[in-house]
Design an enzyme around this catalytic site. Structure first.
Site, PDB file in Angstrom:
ATOM      1  N   LYS A  54     -10.394 -32.915   5.978  1.00  0.00           N
ATOM      2  CA  LYS A  54     -10.026 -32.490   7.343  1.00  0.00           C
ATOM      3  C   LYS A  54     -10.422 -31.026   7.571  1.00  0.00           C
ATOM      4  CE  LYS A  54      -6.415 -35.955   7.378  1.00  0.00           C
ATOM      5  NZ  LYS A  54      -5.000 -36.305   7.185  1.00  0.00           N
ATOM      6  N   GLN A  98       0.758 -33.620   6.321  1.00  0.00           N
ATOM      7  CA  GLN A  98       0.082 -34.627   5.497  1.00  0.00           C
ATOM      8  C   GLN A  98       1.122 -35.532   4.826  1.00  0.00           C
ATOM      9  OE1 GLN A  98      -3.371 -35.065   5.260  1.00  0.00           O
ATOM     10  NE2 GLN A  98      -2.786 -36.928   4.204  1.00  0.00           N
ATOM     11  N   ASP A 121      -1.823 -36.117  15.201  1.00  0.00           N
ATOM     12  CA  ASP A 121      -1.912 -37.383  14.461  1.00  0.00           C
ATOM     13  C   ASP A 121      -1.496 -38.558  15.346  1.00  0.00           C
ATOM     14  OD1 ASP A 121      -2.934 -37.286  11.890  1.00  0.00           O
ATOM     15  OD2 ASP A 121      -1.048 -36.616  10.984  1.00  0.00           O
TER      16      ASP A 121
END
Ligand code: NAD
Length: 297
Positions: A54, A98, A121
């Site tokens: 990422k 995460q 997200d």
């Protein structure tokens, strides 16, 4: 029949190049460069790998990023305080925690503590809820990436029978929502299967589009699919392989070689869905910076 390959790496490359242009135009117009704050708790090696991918994607498209690294002993209160400070920081556009988190932390609570306007997200209940009622939202990146692949390859979805294997909050459920909405992108008749589904084959065999996100290598075999089905393999599983330097290889949830002889389209693992997930995270971060989903009052 030999399936056509859905090349997620190629489509992600194209998407990222367009996003890079968008970012540069945004900056040239006098705006601050978008900024993604990543939060890592502990040292899970897979998480470190995903964050590395990422971070590199951000560098490639010109999005600023850094990772707040917290120890795996961090309390829920301390973690939420850190997230609160990022919520309140006007220079932070997107926040990504995460997953998975250590077992003493509730992913639900932590995700809900993120400002939904920065939830790139697309996991916050506000964003998932808006997805279910066709409102502008940060779409969960993996299902959004799969829809980009359908669009790129002109794979029809409307009125098809789509079967999703896996019902997690981050992949299977939002995928099924997006496939099934009659007034939004999907318009498919949608079946969702999970670990309590009896006789999985009786469902998968009737799928025109089969999306598999179970995290079980070799779960779907050729005899479980219909001739000519579109097969989207989301699974990423490490299986031991002494012929590789790392001692393992990545495989999906489908018996790729056999299914390739029967499907019309198939995604490889790696190089299928994974690169699109990262590209959609970049897209959501730019949308957050532009306040495209939630305009300022
Ligand atoms: P999860 O463990 O949270 O959920 C798995 C789902 O699969 C559950 O709903 C479970 O009921 C179902 N399931 C498990 N075994 C099953 C079986 N035998 N029959 C039917 N259903 C079964 O996993 P997740 O986070 O949704 O991830 C799924 C897989 O996708 C993993 O391999 C993960 O690494 C991968 N993944 C890939 C990407 C990507 O970008 N390619 C993104 C996220 C997750």
């Amino acid at each position: 029949m030999s399936a056509k390959i859905i090349d997620g790496k190629k489509v992600a490359d194209i998407t990222m190049n367009l996003l890079k242009e968008d970012v540069e135009n945004w900056v040239k117009a006098g705006f601050r460069r978008p900024f993604l704050k990543v939060v890592q708790v502990g040292n899970d090696p897979a998480s470190t790998t995903y964050i590395g991918a990422k971070t590199r994607a951000c560098q490639r498209v010109g999005i600023d990023t850094d990772t707040a690294h917290l120890p795996d002993t961090v309390s829920a209160k301390e973690l939420k305080e850190a997230i609160k400070s990022f919520n309140e920081d006007p220079t932070v556009d997107g926040i990504l925690v995460q997953l998975p988190l250590p077992s003493h932390l509730s992913a639900h609570d932590v995700i809900e503590s993120i400002d939904h306007k920065k939830d790139v997200d697309g996991f916050h209940p506000m964003n998932v809820g808006r997805l279910t009622v066709d409102q502008p939202t940060f779409k969960s990146c993996t299902p959004a990436g799969i829809f980009e692949l359908f669009n790129y390859y002109s794979i029809p979805v409307k009125s098809k029978h789509a079967v999703v294997v896996g019902a997690s909050n981050i992949v299977g459920s939002p995928m099924a929502i997006m496939l099934s909405r009659e007034n939004a992108s999907g318009k498919a008749t949608t079946t969702i299967c999970h670990k309590f589904t009896k006789d999985l084959t009786s469902h998968t065999i009737s799928a025109d589009i089969l999306v598999v996100a179970a995290g079980q290598p070799n779960l779907i075999k050729a005899e479980m699919i219909k001739e000519g089905a579109v097969v989207i393999d989301v699974g990423i599983n490490r299986v031991a392989d002494e012929t590789t330097d790392k001692g393992y290889k990545l495989v999906g949830d489908c018996d790729y070689d056999a299914i390739k002889q029967k499907a019309s389209w198939i995604t490889p693992v790696p190089g299928g869905v994974g690169p699109m997930t990262v590209a959609m995270l970049m897209k959501n971060t730019l949308l957050a910076a532009k306040k495209s989903i939630y305009p300022l009052d």
